[in-house]
Design a protein around this motif. Sequence first.
Motif, mmCIF file in Angstrom:
data_model
loop_
_atom_site.group_PDB
_atom_site.id
_atom_site.type_symbol
_atom_site.label_atom_id
_atom_site.label_comp_id
_atom_site.label_asym_id
_atom_site.label_seq_id
_atom_site.Cartn_x
_atom_site.Cartn_y
_atom_site.Cartn_z
ATOM 1 N N ASP A 1 -8.409 9.746 -34.852
ATOM 2 C CA ASP A 1 -9.372 9.588 -34.765
ATOM 3 C C ASP A 1 -9.951 8.073 -33.120
ATOM 4 O O ASP A 1 -10.080 8.621 -32.415
ATOM 5 N N ALA A 2 -9.468 7.944 -33.601
ATOM 6 C CA ALA A 2 -9.463 6.110 -32.649
ATOM 7 C C ALA A 2 -8.868 6.509 -32.068
ATOM 8 O O ALA A 2 -9.100 6.104 -30.108
ATOM 9 N N ALA B 1 -11.084 9.194 -29.349
ATOM 10 C CA ALA B 1 -11.813 8.552 -28.907
ATOM 11 C C ALA B 1 -11.737 7.226 -28.134
ATOM 12 O O ALA B 1 -13.258 7.124 -27.431
ATOM 13 N N ARG B 2 -10.600 6.694 -27.444
ATOM 14 C CA ARG B 2 -11.073 6.322 -26.110
ATOM 15 C C ARG B 2 -11.513 6.629 -24.611
ATOM 16 O O ARG B 2 -11.362 7.892 -25.118
#
Length: 358
Positions: free
Chosen positions: A353-354, A357-358
């Motif tokens: 997820d991280a 999300a970049r």
Amino acid sequence: MTSYLLAGGGTAGHVNPLLALADLIRAEEPEARIAVLGTREGLEARLVPERGYELVTIERLPFPRRPNLDALRFPRRFARAVRAVRALIRERGIDVVVGFGGYASAPAYRAGAAEGVPVVIHEANAKPGMANRLGARATRFVGVTFPGTPIPHARVTGMPLRPEITVLDRAGLRAEARAHFGLDPARRTLLVTGGSLGARAINRGIAGAAAELTAAGLQVLHIWGGLTELEDPGVADYRVLEYCDRMDLALAACDLAVSRAGSTTVSELSGLGVPAVLVPYSHGNGEQRFNAASVVAAGGALLVEDAELTPAWVRETLIPLALDGTRLARMSERARAAGTLDGTERLLALVRDALAAR
């Protein structure tokens, strides 16, 4: 191809979940690049290379707790560590930093944020450590083992656990596991352990009632640990080991466990549905009591203090519990409902997820 920097170490509670995540990444993304940031003094110095991962070390930097010369030197030393990690991120083309607490994590969190790289944090304990508390202020991607952990942006992922635990068939392996330890495959079994170092109160309190436990019809597998010199009570059906390198089989062998309440131990016991008596370590910052809270509240474990581990408690509480099959079955169901065995997968999903999300 994704390049991961996994940061943390010092204790098994930081290193083992880090390695569990690394193993899953390697299994699902064979081309991924994985580097581990740690110190020369922590357990990671041995465990990480043994598992086949590259370890990059930085200076061990405890947060100063009082005004002294080390406190005056800390800002400069910390800034130097952050610069070194920033250089590493640029040189390796790191795509995401995942930290597990410990001395190496705080510089990694600061460096990742400074380089514009996503930062993911995993907090093992229900009472967060300082590095993770500070780091969580600057990222939305924070995984926690236990519900109610007081840290910003917490998402319950559970604890990343070893594959030999997550796939363990306790019922199917029970007879084999008991035979492995020289136990009767058909006899109700109590597991006693204070972890790799042992726990003096647990060791003395339970071993001191060895004859009463076995006379009641129980057999005991007691993993003594290395904190104090091993004392075998010399009672038939009471098996004492200094160390155990097959804790998966020990967990399969038992009907009930008496144990400290470290975060990994609580996660393994609850995820596997092992009824437990949890004895929190009384020193330190008290996190073990918080680690035990959710499974105790669910009815999957009892909480007992060191001072309560007396022969009278063994007679009046432990033996009746260990012999009550109906109650143990109920506790097993409630423990399993409070725990999870897919913490590694859930943490990797948070990392992805991280990245997305970049």
